[in-house]
Scaffold this active site. Structure first.
Site, PDB file in Angstrom:
ATOM      1  N   PHE A 129     -12.607 117.166  40.535  1.00 36.28           N
ATOM      2  CA  PHE A 129     -13.296 115.908  40.275  1.00 36.28           C
ATOM      3  C   PHE A 129     -12.337 114.778  40.666  1.00 36.28           C
ATOM      4  CE2 PHE A 129     -14.961 112.506  37.593  1.00 36.28           C
ATOM      5  CZ  PHE A 129     -16.327 112.643  37.811  1.00 36.28           C
ATOM      6  N   ASP A 203      -9.147 121.359  32.828  1.00 38.64           N
ATOM      7  CA  ASP A 203     -10.189 120.370  32.600  1.00 38.64           C
ATOM      8  C   ASP A 203     -11.481 121.139  32.289  1.00 38.64           C
ATOM      9  OD1 ASP A 203     -12.341 118.576  32.869  1.00 38.64           O
ATOM     10  OD2 ASP A 203     -11.221 117.302  34.253  1.00 38.64           O
ATOM     11  N   TYR A 228     -19.796 114.074  26.667  1.00 42.12           N
ATOM     12  CA  TYR A 228     -21.120 113.509  26.996  1.00 42.12           C
ATOM     13  C   TYR A 228     -21.917 114.365  27.970  1.00 42.12           C
ATOM     14  CZ  TYR A 228     -18.449 111.528  30.955  1.00 42.12           C
ATOM     15  OH  TYR A 228     -17.631 111.362  32.045  1.00 42.12           O
ATOM     16  N   LYS A 229     -21.339 115.488  28.428  1.00 41.18           N
ATOM     17  CA  LYS A 229     -22.072 116.360  29.358  1.00 41.18           C
ATOM     18  C   LYS A 229     -22.780 117.451  28.542  1.00 41.18           C
ATOM     19  CE  LYS A 229     -19.167 115.062  33.203  1.00 41.18           C
ATOM     20  NZ  LYS A 229     -17.951 115.295  33.968  1.00 41.18           N
ATOM     21  N   ARG A 377     -27.871 119.271  42.885  1.00 41.49           N
ATOM     22  CA  ARG A 377     -27.186 119.914  41.764  1.00 41.49           C
ATOM     23  C   ARG A 377     -28.139 119.993  40.572  1.00 41.49           C
ATOM     24  NH1 ARG A 377     -21.807 117.727  38.733  1.00 41.49           N
ATOM     25  NH2 ARG A 377     -23.295 116.105  38.177  1.00 41.49           N
TER      26      ARG A 377
HETATM   27  C1  LIG Z   1     -17.156 114.277  34.400  1.00 41.64           C
HETATM   28  C2  LIG Z   1     -15.753 114.658  34.704  1.00 41.64           C
HETATM   29  C3  LIG Z   1     -14.704 113.774  34.415  1.00 41.64           C
HETATM   30  C4  LIG Z   1     -15.052 112.406  33.894  1.00 41.64           C
HETATM   31  O1  LIG Z   1     -14.002 111.693  33.434  1.00 41.64           O
HETATM   32  P1  LIG Z   1     -14.255 110.324  32.660  1.00 41.64           P
HETATM   33  O2  LIG Z   1     -12.924 109.855  32.341  1.00 41.64           O
HETATM   34  O3  LIG Z   1     -15.109 110.641  31.478  1.00 41.64           O
HETATM   35  O4  LIG Z   1     -15.020 109.420  33.568  1.00 41.64           O
HETATM   36  C5  LIG Z   1     -13.413 114.208  34.640  1.00 41.64           C
HETATM   37  N1  LIG Z   1     -13.169 115.451  35.139  1.00 41.64           N
HETATM   38  C6  LIG Z   1     -14.176 116.302  35.455  1.00 41.64           C
HETATM   39  C7  LIG Z   1     -13.872 117.648  35.992  1.00 41.64           C
HETATM   40  C8  LIG Z   1     -15.490 115.923  35.248  1.00 41.64           C
HETATM   41  O5  LIG Z   1     -16.485 116.743  35.557  1.00 41.64           O
END
Ligand SMILES: *Cc1c(COP(=O)(O)O)cnc(C)c1O
Length: 418
Positions: A129, A203, A228-229, A377
């Site tokens: 990400f 992560d 939040y996911k 997705r």
């Molecule tokens: C969604 C996601 C993030 C999001 O990070 P934020 O700091 O909440 O914006 C980070 N890493 C991964 C792998 C994600 O899927």
């Protein structure tokens, strides 16, 4: 041959069926984007109302003590820890995933400077990400470019030993790739990383709440992830950070605000880090967001993660089978791994016109998302997505592709967020 009736029967026999009542979705919507923003929990509005009117309105500042506000990061952390095998006293919910990665990586590099001096490479996935990569780049810049961020592709990361030279201090890996849904073997990969003398931060944004995770059992060093996911914490809900017991008290993290101080209300002029995971806090916490996020975590406290995982795999198996059977003449490719042990909780399909195709699906109330380049997705959240939803989605996709209904100017219009 699978048909819609067969899917309805599977929904009727689904042991997780009752959880659908814990979520509120608009009538007629099939929601396959819970891996980006989880659906609203049924209790969210009442909880927010309670916090605003009673805890804030009536309790006022007393609520830091009387309503448990001060302990929310730890209270929620314990609940997350139960889902990711973290053990007690090792997780707090605070800040964003991005900020938590900064704190974790800085502390991990500090510890490695003592344990494995001279190592200067931070390794992560090219396909990680982007925010994770950006944060590591920002951190190493802050450290005077003593460290180098090295990007390797997922294939190399999966067969890590080749990339694990004795220059590598730290490896940061997404457990599940956000785009393809590829899942890493946490225990084996952690073992390989440690054998190579490096530390690892996982992560868990696309695995917490989606599948069983065993951080402590895998011997991981640190982990971060979203609420939040898959955990349905609400838009912008704070993230979590987990640090193994052995590392918690080794070094302070650099965002050393008063909430991570051993005695914040001493108002001392010098920073003394708290013992334990609280030192990974920085400043005052978003009480409303934390309170609403807790509603999502309490739903998961009742869910059997083995059942969640097995339904997730059944949903993605069904999606892939139907896509192959019912969309044979279209230029699609399923990029999510077929092997269960390499698959997260989504199905990603490429199509040259993926953006427009997704826009046409969303117009019909089937909400997935588009990811660069050319990826449709579909997030599969077993607590509120059923087998009939998968059937209806593939049928809508078939109709849109067969009739080229994606081929209209309105399906090319992009908002700021995709
Ligand atoms: C969604 C996601 C993030 C999001 O990070 P934020 O700091 O909440 O914006 C980070 N890493 C991964 C792998 C994600 O899927």
């Amino acid at each position: 041959m699978i048909d819609r009736t067969a899917c309805e029967i599977r929904d009727e026999n689904d042991p997780l069926r009752a959880f659908r009542e814990d979520f509120v979705l608009p009538e007629g919507t099939i929601y396959l984007d819970g891996n980006s923003l989880g659906a609203r929990t049924a209790g969210a509005a009442a909880r927010a109302h309670e916090v605003v009117t009673n805890e804030w309105g009536t309790g006022l500042i007393r609520s830091w003590n009387t309503a448990g506000w001060f302990d929310l990061p730890v209270t929620l952390g314990e609940k997350i820890s139960g889902l990711v095998g973290g053990g007690s006293g090792s997780t707090v919910v605070t800040d964003s995933t991005s900020i938590n990665l900064f704190k974790a990586a800085a502390a991990a590099l500090d510890i490695q400077a003592e344990d494995a001096p001279g190592r200067t490479v931070v390794l992560t996935q090219q396909e990680n990400f982007p925010s994770d990569i950006y944060l590591l780049q920002g951190l190493t810049r802050q450290l005077g470019d003593h460290y180098e961020v090295r990007l390797v592709d997922d294939e190399v990361a999966a067969g890590l030993p080749t990339a694990l030279t004795d220059e590598v201090a730290l490896v940061v890996l997404s457990h599940v790739n956000y785009r393809t849904g590829r899942l890493f073997d946490m225990a084996a990969t952690t073992e390989a990383i440690h054998a190579g003398g490096a530390a690892v931060i996982w992560d868990l944004c696309h695995s917490a709440g989606a599948l069983e995770v065993d951080l402590a059992g895998s011997g991981a060093d640190m982990a971060i992830g979203c609420t939040y996911k898959f955990l349905n914490g609400g838009p912008g809900a704070p993230a979590f950070i987990w640090v193994s017991g052995a590392l918690q008290n080794r070094r302070p993290q650099p965002l050393s605000g008063w909430w991570g101080h051993a005695r914040p209300f001493d108002m001392a002029a010098d920073y003394t880090p708290a013992e334990g995971i609280r030192r990974f806090l920085t400043g005052t916490q978003p009480v409303l967001s934390l309170s609403v996020a807790e509603v999502g975590l309490d739903i998961f406290a009742r869910a059997d993660m083995a059942a969640v995982r097995s339904k997730s795999l059944e949903l993605s198996d069904l999606f892939m089978t139907l896509a192959e059977q019912r969309l044979p003449d279209h230029p699609i490719e399923i990029v999510t791994p077929r092997e269960h042990e390499h698959r997260g909780s989504q199905v990603s399909i490429t199509h040259p016109e993926a953006f427009a195709v997704m826009s046409a699906l969303i117009e019909r109330g089937i909400i997935g998302d588009y990811r660069e380049p050319s990826v449709l997705r579909f997030g599969l959240t077993p607590l509120y997505v059923g087998f009939t939803d998968v059937w209806d989605t593939v049928e809508a996709l078939r109709d849109i592709l067969d009739n080229r209904s994606w081929d209209a100017p309105r399906h090319q219009v992009r908002g700021a967020v995709t």
